[in-house]
Design a protein around this motif. Structure first.
Motif, short mmCIF file in Angstrom:
data_model
loop_
_atom_site.label_atom_id
_atom_site.label_comp_id
_atom_site.label_asym_id
_atom_site.label_seq_id
_atom_site.Cartn_x
_atom_site.Cartn_y
_atom_site.Cartn_z
N UNK A 158 -2.07 -5.99 1.52
CA UNK A 158 -0.95 -6.80 1.04
C UNK A 158 -0.58 -6.41 -0.39
N UNK A 159 -1.58 -6.14 -1.20
CA UNK A 159 -1.32 -5.73 -2.58
C UNK A 159 -0.71 -4.33 -2.61
N UNK A 160 -1.26 -3.41 -1.84
CA UNK A 160 -0.74 -2.03 -1.83
C UNK A 160 0.70 -2.01 -1.31
N UNK A 161 0.98 -2.80 -0.28
CA UNK A 161 2.34 -2.89 0.23
C UNK A 161 3.27 -3.48 -0.83
N UNK A 199 -2.90 1.91 6.30
CA UNK A 199 -2.21 0.76 6.86
C UNK A 199 -0.74 1.09 7.17
N UNK A 200 -0.34 0.89 8.42
CA UNK A 200 1.06 1.08 8.79
C UNK A 200 1.95 0.10 8.03
N UNK A 201 1.44 -1.08 7.74
CA UNK A 201 2.15 -2.09 6.96
C UNK A 201 2.57 -1.51 5.61
N UNK A 202 1.69 -0.75 5.00
CA UNK A 202 1.99 -0.12 3.71
C UNK A 202 2.94 1.06 3.90
#
Length: 376
Positions: A158-161, A199-202
């Motif tokens: 969440x932070x990296x994104x 992470x795909x989210x990122x």
């Protein structure tokens, strides 16, 4: 006399900021700050129905500012405590419930950099701080980017994104980062650290960030992606391939030949459109339009097929919106059929006006033909 029906959309997102949310916030804050005036807070919430979304958020933040300790670091600590696990029987604050807290930080915390950035680091793992970090970038770009660079290695996805999303030059709903619109290289340095993220989210945020940049600097993004594709280790190739496809989607729709070539599409293909048909010719609002057509090519070709709806505007002119249809490999001298149902159900993001509308077919960004229909 029958009561006049309200035209207000009860499902509008602004209605999530309501008295029930204010009551939950008051309960959580008062657990850690007994002198908090919950009754007055709840009373203020009665003004919310008359306001749009951003004024609702400002009203809540103004009350928090007036009724929490005047010392910003103390007030911030109380808000962070209110996000922790509550006593039994109290519904926790989560997701968009915390938007007012990130808004509080961005409005009142610019002069308390360390406390504010650490608070956003915490809050973005519970909600998102992508909007709230932008005033800090504008206020002190170098210092903020130094901190965000450290957080490209944070254990939390969440932070990296957030590092990528918060620095997007044209983030939807977010304040424009005009310095990055002019020169995106400082934010690109962050993306260099995130491009192989597990992470795909990122990685999705990295692609969206690059897509933002293509709107002002398409050549820079294409050059960057070429370098990434050329130099990436074999184990990361699928990641960069995915980022490349999604980062260039706006340029593909625009028919940028360099973007199309990078993705392997045949920009020199001689593709023909056949039998473009719309049914029905008169579409009622709330129903669907079916479009059908065929494509053929003189030689084997890999193509991206899109269509645009030219929506009628209130002044009688038209505004085109491009929609993705498919990517296909056309075999030489063979026809391939395409069909698509397009909904004209009313949505909050677009007002539908009756009258003549137009469908336009694009292959590799080139217009191949149009047809019209009537919307009632």
């Amino acid at each position: 006399m029958p009561q006049k029906k309200s035209t207000e959309n009860e499902s509008a997102f602004k209605n999530w900021i309501n008295e029930a949310l204010v009551r939950r916030m008051a309960a959580h804050i008062q657990q850690h700050y007994p002198s908090f005036d919950s009754k007055a807070f709840i009373k203020v919430s009665h003004e919310l129905p008359q306001l749009e979304m951003k004024p609702r958020m400002r009203l809540i933040c103004d009350f928090l500012k007036a009724h929490l300790p005047a010392d910003y670091p103390k007030a911030l600590k109380l808000l962070l405590k209110a996000t922790m696990k509550p006593k039994s029987g109290v519904e926790p604050l989560k997701g968009f419930d915390l938007w007012a807290f990130t808004e509080f930080v961005q409005r009142y915390g610019l002069e308390h950099f360390d406390e504010s950035m650490n608070a956003l680091h915490t809050l973005t793992q519970k909600f998102t701080a992508e909007f709230a970090v932008r005033p800090f970038i504008i206020h002190d770009q170098e210092k903020t980017l130094q901190q965000l660079m450290l957080w490209t290695q944070d254990p939390s996805e969440h932070v990296r994104r957030w590092v990528s999303e918060g620095t997007r030059p044209r983030l939807p709903w977010g304040e424009l980062l005009r310095s990055f619109i002019k020169d995106p290289s400082p934010a690109l340095a962050l993306l260099e650290e995130l491009k192989f993220d597990e992470s795909l989210y990122v990685r999705k945020s990295v692609a969206n960030h690059l897509n933002d940049i293509t709107k002002d600097h398409p050549e820079l993004v294409i050059k960057t992606l070429k370098r990434w594709l050329k130099n990436c280790p074999k184990e990361h190739k699928t990641k960069i391939d995915w980022i490349t496809r999604h980062a260039l989607r706006t340029q593909v729709k625009a028919g940028n030949p360099k973007a199309l070539q990078l993705l392997g599409y045949h920009t020199d293909a001689d593709v023909k459109l056949h039998d473009l048909t719309l049914a029905p010719k008169t579409v009622m609002t709330g129903e669907h339009l079916k479009l059908s057509f065929s494509l053929s090519s003189a030689k084997n070709a890999t193509v991206v097929v899109d269509y645009a709806i030219h929506y009628k505007k209130s002044n009688g002119s038209h505004s085109a919106k491009v929609f993705k249809l498919s990517n296909k490999d056309l075999k030489a001298k063979e026809r391939m059929d395409f069909t698509k149902k397009h909904s004209f159900r009313p949505v909050t993001t677009r007002v539908l006006y009756p009258g003549a509308h137009i469908v336009e077919i694009f292959v590799n960004g080139k217009s191949l033909g149009k047809a019209s229909f009537i919307l009632k």
